[in-house]
Structure formats: C-alpha cells, structure tokens
Design a protein around this motif. Structure first.
Motif, PDB file in Angstrom:
ATOM      1  N   ASP A  22       0.856  -1.209   0.088  1.00  0.00           N
ATOM      2  CA  ASP A  22      -0.075  -0.044   0.090  1.00  0.00           C
ATOM      3  C   ASP A  22       0.735   1.450  -0.235  1.00  0.00           C
ATOM      4  OD1 ASP A  22      -2.403  -1.311   0.141  1.00  0.00           O
ATOM      5  OD2 ASP A  22      -2.774  -1.285   2.274  1.00  0.00           O
ATOM      6  N   LEU A  23       1.878   1.097   0.656  1.00  0.00           N
ATOM      7  CA  LEU A  23       2.848   2.204   0.819  1.00  0.00           C
ATOM      8  C   LEU A  23       3.569   2.724  -0.586  1.00  0.00           C
ATOM      9  CD1 LEU A  23       4.206   4.813   2.103  1.00  0.00           C
ATOM     10  CD2 LEU A  23       5.817   3.211   3.006  1.00  0.00           C
ATOM     11  N   GLU A  24       3.904   1.600  -1.105  1.00  0.00           N
ATOM     12  CA  GLU A  24       4.603   1.483  -2.386  1.00  0.00           C
ATOM     13  C   GLU A  24       3.682   2.271  -3.421  1.00  0.00           C
ATOM     14  OE1 GLU A  24       7.605   1.410  -5.268  1.00  0.00           O
ATOM     15  OE2 GLU A  24       7.845   1.080  -3.262  1.00  0.00           O
ATOM     16  N   GLN A  25       2.467   1.715  -3.542  1.00  0.00           N
ATOM     17  CA  GLN A  25       1.474   2.179  -4.563  1.00  0.00           C
ATOM     18  C   GLN A  25       1.115   4.013  -4.067  1.00  0.00           C
ATOM     19  OE1 GLN A  25      -2.147  -0.154  -3.662  1.00  0.00           O
ATOM     20  NE2 GLN A  25      -1.257  -1.847  -5.198  1.00  0.00           N
ATOM     21  N   ARG A  26       1.117   4.485  -2.866  1.00  0.00           N
ATOM     22  CA  ARG A  26       0.840   5.508  -2.477  1.00  0.00           C
ATOM     23  C   ARG A  26       2.110   6.403  -3.123  1.00  0.00           C
ATOM     24  NH1 ARG A  26      -2.466   6.457   2.762  1.00  0.00           N
ATOM     25  NH2 ARG A  26      -4.165   4.941   2.437  1.00  0.00           N
ATOM     26  N   LEU A  27       3.311   5.994  -2.918  1.00  0.00           N
ATOM     27  CA  LEU A  27       4.571   6.579  -3.387  1.00  0.00           C
ATOM     28  C   LEU A  27       4.606   6.693  -4.861  1.00  0.00           C
ATOM     29  CD1 LEU A  27       7.505   4.781  -1.345  1.00  0.00           C
ATOM     30  CD2 LEU A  27       6.937   7.204  -0.988  1.00  0.00           C
ATOM     31  N   GLN A  28       4.009   5.731  -5.477  1.00  0.00           N
ATOM     32  CA  GLN A  28       4.291   5.795  -7.046  1.00  0.00           C
ATOM     33  C   GLN A  28       3.136   6.842  -7.564  1.00  0.00           C
ATOM     34  OE1 GLN A  28       3.680   1.571  -8.150  1.00  0.00           O
ATOM     35  NE2 GLN A  28       5.985   1.067  -7.832  1.00  0.00           N
ATOM     36  N   LYS A  29       2.102   6.799  -6.900  1.00  0.00           N
ATOM     37  CA  LYS A  29       0.691   7.744  -7.408  1.00  0.00           C
ATOM     38  C   LYS A  29       1.162   9.206  -6.917  1.00  0.00           C
ATOM     39  CE  LYS A  29      -3.094   4.325  -6.938  1.00  0.00           C
ATOM     40  NZ  LYS A  29      -3.960   4.064  -5.991  1.00  0.00           N
ATOM     41  N   GLY A  30       2.233   9.292  -6.090  1.00  0.00           N
ATOM     42  CA  GLY A  30       2.560  10.808  -5.498  1.00  0.00           C
ATOM     43  C   GLY A  30       1.273  11.387  -4.808  1.00  0.00           C
ATOM     44  N   GLU A  31       0.529  10.667  -3.878  1.00  0.00           N
ATOM     45  CA  GLU A  31      -0.432  11.086  -3.121  1.00  0.00           C
ATOM     46  C   GLU A  31       0.256  11.934  -2.137  1.00  0.00           C
ATOM     47  OE1 GLU A  31      -2.793   7.735  -1.390  1.00  0.00           O
ATOM     48  OE2 GLU A  31      -3.203   6.966  -3.418  1.00  0.00           O
ATOM     49  N   HIS A  32      -0.521  13.003  -1.264  1.00  0.00           N
ATOM     50  CA  HIS A  32      -0.044  13.586  -0.304  1.00  0.00           C
ATOM     51  C   HIS A  32      -0.399  13.195   0.980  1.00  0.00           C
ATOM     52  CE1 HIS A  32       1.051  17.345   1.468  1.00  0.00           C
ATOM     53  NE2 HIS A  32       0.044  17.257   2.246  1.00  0.00           N
ATOM     54  N   TYR A  33       0.770  13.148   1.663  1.00  0.00           N
ATOM     55  CA  TYR A  33       0.713  12.713   2.920  1.00  0.00           C
ATOM     56  C   TYR A  33       2.065  12.797   3.496  1.00  0.00           C
ATOM     57  CZ  TYR A  33       2.937   8.952   0.702  1.00  0.00           C
ATOM     58  OH  TYR A  33       3.799   7.970   0.009  1.00  0.00           O
ATOM     59  N   TYR A  34       2.226  12.704   4.719  1.00  0.00           N
ATOM     60  CA  TYR A  34       3.544  12.881   5.391  1.00  0.00           C
ATOM     61  C   TYR A  34       4.031  11.613   6.092  1.00  0.00           C
ATOM     62  CZ  TYR A  34       2.128  17.883   5.894  1.00  0.00           C
ATOM     63  OH  TYR A  34       1.752  19.148   5.627  1.00  0.00           O
ATOM     64  N   LEU A  35       5.167  11.168   5.318  1.00  0.00           N
ATOM     65  CA  LEU A  35       5.774  10.171   5.787  1.00  0.00           C
ATOM     66  C   LEU A  35       6.991  10.339   6.709  1.00  0.00           C
ATOM     67  CD1 LEU A  35       6.217   6.906   5.193  1.00  0.00           C
ATOM     68  CD2 LEU A  35       7.612   7.464   3.053  1.00  0.00           C
ATOM     69  N   ILE A  36       6.717   9.872   7.836  1.00  0.00           N
ATOM     70  CA  ILE A  36       7.615  10.146   8.841  1.00  0.00           C
ATOM     71  C   ILE A  36       8.413   9.062   9.504  1.00  0.00           C
ATOM     72  CG2 ILE A  36       8.172  11.201  11.148  1.00  0.00           C
ATOM     73  CD1 ILE A  36       5.673  13.021  10.390  1.00  0.00           C
ATOM     74  N   ASP A  37       9.854   9.048   9.500  1.00  0.00           N
ATOM     75  CA  ASP A  37      10.631   7.998   9.868  1.00  0.00           C
ATOM     76  C   ASP A  37      10.890   8.585  11.359  1.00  0.00           C
ATOM     77  OD1 ASP A  37      12.900   6.471  10.830  1.00  0.00           O
ATOM     78  OD2 ASP A  37      13.719   6.333   8.805  1.00  0.00           O
ATOM     79  N   VAL A  38      10.590   7.600  12.219  1.00  0.00           N
ATOM     80  CA  VAL A  38      10.559   8.001  13.761  1.00  0.00           C
ATOM     81  C   VAL A  38      11.787   7.152  14.305  1.00  0.00           C
ATOM     82  CG1 VAL A  38       8.161   8.378  14.039  1.00  0.00           C
ATOM     83  CG2 VAL A  38       9.052   6.217  14.634  1.00  0.00           C
ATOM     84  N   ARG A  39      12.623   6.881  13.493  1.00  0.00           N
ATOM     85  CA  ARG A  39      13.902   5.954  14.265  1.00  0.00           C
ATOM     86  C   ARG A  39      15.044   7.062  14.461  1.00  0.00           C
ATOM     87  NH1 ARG A  39      16.231   2.899   9.639  1.00  0.00           N
ATOM     88  NH2 ARG A  39      15.621   4.575   8.270  1.00  0.00           N
ATOM     89  N   GLU A  40      16.013   6.595  15.238  1.00  0.00           N
ATOM     90  CA  GLU A  40      17.048   7.515  15.645  1.00  0.00           C
ATOM     91  C   GLU A  40      17.853   8.017  14.428  1.00  0.00           C
ATOM     92  OE1 GLU A  40      17.266   8.337  18.718  1.00  0.00           O
ATOM     93  OE2 GLU A  40      15.518   7.349  19.187  1.00  0.00           O
ATOM     94  N   GLN A  41      18.709   8.992  14.685  1.00  0.00           N
ATOM     95  CA  GLN A  41      19.451   9.551  13.796  1.00  0.00           C
ATOM     96  C   GLN A  41      20.272   8.632  12.991  1.00  0.00           C
ATOM     97  OE1 GLN A  41      19.198  12.741  12.304  1.00  0.00           O
ATOM     98  NE2 GLN A  41      20.631  12.449  10.827  1.00  0.00           N
TER      99      GLN A  41
END
Length: 118
Positions: A22-41
């Motif tokens: 589902d995420l890959e499809q959203r990336l390919q479609k260019g949908e608007h959302y915030y994708l946030i990586d919450v891991r450490e630096q």
C-alpha cells in the motif's frame, strides 16, 4: 508478554496500519501525505524510505506541529519493525491527529520485500 510488547499491542489496537504494498502504491501515485521516519538519527543515516522526513520518536511530539499543523492531514509513520511507529501513532492521536497510519512491518519489512531505500 513483557511490558513493552503489551503497550505496543495496545497502541496497534488504537491506530491503523499500512503494509508495504500500500505504501509503495501511494509513493508511485504521488499522493499527499507525510511519511515520517521515527527511528534514531544513526538508523536514518543507514538508509530510509524515499520521500520520508526524519523526526525521531524522542522529539516527535515536540516538533510535529511545526511540520504538520493540520490535525486532519494523513501521516504515515515507520520505524525498524513497527513498534515505535505504533506508539508514536497512538501518541499523535492523543494530540488530536486523526489520520495516522503505521507501517506494520517497518523498514525491515520494506527492505525484505525488496523496496527501495535511499
């Protein structure tokens, strides 16, 4: 079950999860959302999902409103395996954000499925 896994299980019951396809499809479609990586630096520097924004779990609640001021905005969170992002998602919901998703298998699952990291 240890306490950490108990609170992750509880958080997962409160939020919506998304899978890698589902995420890959959203990336390919260019949908608007915030994708946030919450891991450490240091984890972020080892590689992350394209178009992601880094906002580690430890500072997420402090800085999220500077990044996302609309409580109705769609936010997809991810971490290594899905636990921290579930906890982060539950926390953001407590802050009033309504469209929170957690990448269930985390970046480990993303990589295992052969998806791109940068």
């Amino acid at each position: 079950m240890d306490r950490y896994h108990q609170i992750v299980k509880q958080a997962r019951s409160q939020i919506k999860e998304i899978n890698c396809t589902d995420l890959e499809q959203r990336l390919q479609k260019g949908e608007h959302y915030y994708l946030i990586d919450v891991r450490e630096q240091n984890e972020w520097q080892q590689g992350h999902i394209p178009d992601a924004i880094h906002l580690s779990r430890g500072i997420l609640e402090v800085y999220i409103e500077r990044l996302v001021d609309d409580p109705n905005a769609e936010i997809i969170l991810y971490c290594g395996g899905g636990g921290r992002s579930a906890l982060a998602g539950a926390s953001l919901q407590t802050m009033g954000y309504k469209n929170i998703f957690s990448l269930a298998p985390g970046i480990k699952g993303w990589i295992e499925e052969g998806h791109e990291i940068v």
